[in-house]
Write a protein that holds these residues in place. Structure first.
Motif, PDB file in Angstrom:
ATOM      1  N   SER A 175     -31.786  59.553 -64.187  1.00 60.30           N
ATOM      2  CA  SER A 175     -30.793  60.491 -63.645  1.00 60.30           C
ATOM      3  C   SER A 175     -29.385  60.092 -64.074  1.00 60.30           C
ATOM      4  N   GLN A 176     -28.798  59.130 -63.387  1.00 62.32           N
ATOM      5  CA  GLN A 176     -27.428  58.715 -63.727  1.00 62.32           C
ATOM      6  C   GLN A 176     -27.396  58.166 -65.153  1.00 62.32           C
ATOM      7  N   TYR A 221     -18.947  68.676 -66.228  1.00 59.51           N
ATOM      8  CA  TYR A 221     -19.063  67.314 -65.704  1.00 59.51           C
ATOM      9  C   TYR A 221     -18.387  67.281 -64.332  1.00 59.51           C
ATOM     10  N   TYR A 253     -18.267  60.608 -75.464  1.00 58.75           N
ATOM     11  CA  TYR A 253     -19.489  60.382 -76.260  1.00 58.75           C
ATOM     12  C   TYR A 253     -19.217  60.552 -77.756  1.00 58.75           C
ATOM     13  N   LYS A 276     -19.437  53.817 -72.779  1.00 63.97           N
ATOM     14  CA  LYS A 276     -20.434  54.502 -73.616  1.00 63.97           C
ATOM     15  C   LYS A 276     -20.570  53.813 -74.964  1.00 63.97           C
ATOM     16  N   ARG A 330     -31.701  67.322 -66.429  1.00 70.85           N
ATOM     17  CA  ARG A 330     -31.106  66.418 -67.424  1.00 70.85           C
ATOM     18  C   ARG A 330     -31.734  65.026 -67.303  1.00 70.85           C
TER      19      ARG A 330
HETATM   20  N1  GLN Z   1     -21.353  59.749 -66.714  1.00 66.81           N
HETATM   21  C1  GLN Z   1     -22.525  59.420 -65.983  1.00 66.81           C
HETATM   22  C2  GLN Z   1     -23.522  60.570 -66.019  1.00 66.81           C
HETATM   23  O1  GLN Z   1     -23.227  61.631 -66.469  1.00 66.81           O
HETATM   24  C3  GLN Z   1     -22.292  59.146 -64.531  1.00 66.81           C
HETATM   25  C4  GLN Z   1     -21.062  58.427 -64.152  1.00 66.81           C
HETATM   26  C5  GLN Z   1     -20.961  58.284 -62.680  1.00 66.81           C
HETATM   27  O2  GLN Z   1     -21.950  58.065 -62.000  1.00 66.81           O
HETATM   28  N2  GLN Z   1     -19.795  58.470 -62.186  1.00 66.81           N
HETATM   29  O3  GLN Z   1     -24.615  60.410 -65.543  1.00 66.81           O
END
Ligand code: GLN
Length: 385
Positions: free
Chosen positions: A36-37, A125, A205, A236, A365
């Motif tokens: 997940s995360q 996001y 990314y 990343k 996702r």
């Molecule tokens: N960027 C990470 C994601 O999309 C999560 C970052 C966060 O947990 N703040 O899973």
């Protein structure tokens, strides 16, 4: 009577806990494989770890300069010159931040006034909208067109008003894995021409782009570059999401305002890690290997789920893969993601949480920044659902 001793008025009444925290906690609770995360389950390079230790031992443990270590900023400006052929002044146009999220929050709050409109693309996001709301702005959503998540620029153009202060783009795109092409950037350049619209470009990314495509940074487009802030993440690029380190780059007149907010939000970012990354950048440009590294992971994961009933959507960048489960279930994606975590022991993120309207295309996702064993085990489970 209220259960609280005093009455408070929430500034973010509709905002709950971020989906990444929720799903990761659920994965832990149910001992599920956590796709997940988004974070790597493998370590960064030993050499980079050693450098952190070295610089802590060398006594680099007090405040760094507000905008970041000068050497690190110079190296990052040189990197943009090398990759995108755009000159940024290390002293005035680069700021080290506590991760991408802080840079995004800072950029939005430095420019967006009460009543201003900010165009975002959905699925978005999850930190964009709360940051806009905290500034008193209104998020204006443009849907990325399912299933290829492309942008209808004519639609964007129609949404521009006298109140439009900013457009937030994100390429490679989290959560969809879509990347913007040259034509997209040209369209954005055209519709912002002769306006005062600021572009906030989330490029965390930038080094994870697949199939020989190239990353379209705003720095590759001269007119866009003049009105843009771009945000990056060491997390990343070096497998160190827990270091919470990133940076923002922008022309001086924009960076000046960014720093006004940055200095009172975090003042500066941890010193020994900045030294370590600066030294590492001088030894290695291994971020250039990430495209290949993650493409192999994507392809491994995809070939391992080939026989499953999930349908594969294209992932052109990021370390995320979308899968549609419409042949498997009609459940809401939030329900299905929770049930998959609890019953099948694989955690993912439902896409509807990235839409204000909670649009549900039956898509989840999955993060493939994981070791082979983990991906193999997850794929085996997915293939049986
Ligand atoms: N960027 C990470 C994601 O999309 C999560 C970052 C966060 O947990 N703040 O899973």
């Amino acid at each position: 009577m209220s259960e609280h001793p005093i009455h408070i008025k929430s500034k973010l009444p509709l905002v709950g806990t971020t989906i990444f925290t929720i799903m990761s906690a659920l994965a832990v609770e149910h001992d599920a494989i956590n796709l997940s995360q988004g974070y790597p389950d493998f370590s960064c390079k030993d050499a980079l770890q050693d450098l952190v230790y070295k610089h802590i031992k060398a006594g680099h443990n007090q405040y760094a300069p507000m905008a970041g270590l000068p050497l690190l900023r110079r190296l990052l400006a040189e990197k943009v010159m090398k990759l995108y052929n755009f000159p940024l002044h290390p002293e005035h146009e680069v700021t080290i931040t506590a991760g991408g999220t802080q840079a995004i929050y800072t950029a939005i709050n430095a420019f967006v006034h009460r009543g201003d409109e900010v165009i975002i693309f959905e699925p978005a996001y999850d930190c964009y909208i709360p940051a806009i709301l905290m500034a008193g702005g209104s998020p204006i959503s443009v849907p990325l067109q399912y299933p290829d998540y492309s942008i209808d620029w004519n639609h964007v153009k129609k949404l521009i008003t006298a109140k439009t202060k900013m457009i937030v783009i994100n390429t490679p795109h989290n959560p969809s894995g879509k990347i913007l092409g040259r034509e997209d950037m040209k369209a954005l350049e055209k519709i912002t021409e002769n306006t005062d619209i600021i572009v906030l470009s989330d490029e965390v990314y930038e080094h994870i782009v697949f199939d020989e495509a190239s990353h379209e940074s705003v720095w590759k487009h001269e007119k866009l570059a003049k009105r843009s802030l771009a945000v990056y993440s060491f997390g990343k690029s070096y497998h160190v999401t827990g270091w919470k380190m990133g940076y923002c780059m922008a022309p001086e007149y924009l960076m000046k305002e960014f720093r006004k907010v940055h200095q009172f939000l975090v003042f500066s970012v941890n010193t020994p890690f900045q030294h370590a990354i600066a030294e590492y950048l001088q030894q290695s440009d291994d971020y250039l290997e990430l495209n290949q590294f993650y493409q192999e992971k994507r392809d491994f994961f995809l070939s391992a789920i080939k026989q499953s009933r999930f349908e594969i959507l294209p992932s052109k960048g990021t370390y995320f893969q979308l899968l549609s489960y419409k042949k498997i279930s009609e459940e809401l994606d939030t329900d299905f993601a929770v049930r998959m975590t609890i019953e099948h022991k694989v955690a993912s993120v439902p896409l509807s949480v990235f839409y204000k309207s909670k649009e549900d295309n039956k898509v989840l996702r999955f993060c493939f920044a994981k070791g082979k064993d983990t991906l193999e085990k997850a794929a085996e489970i997915l293939s049986k659902i």
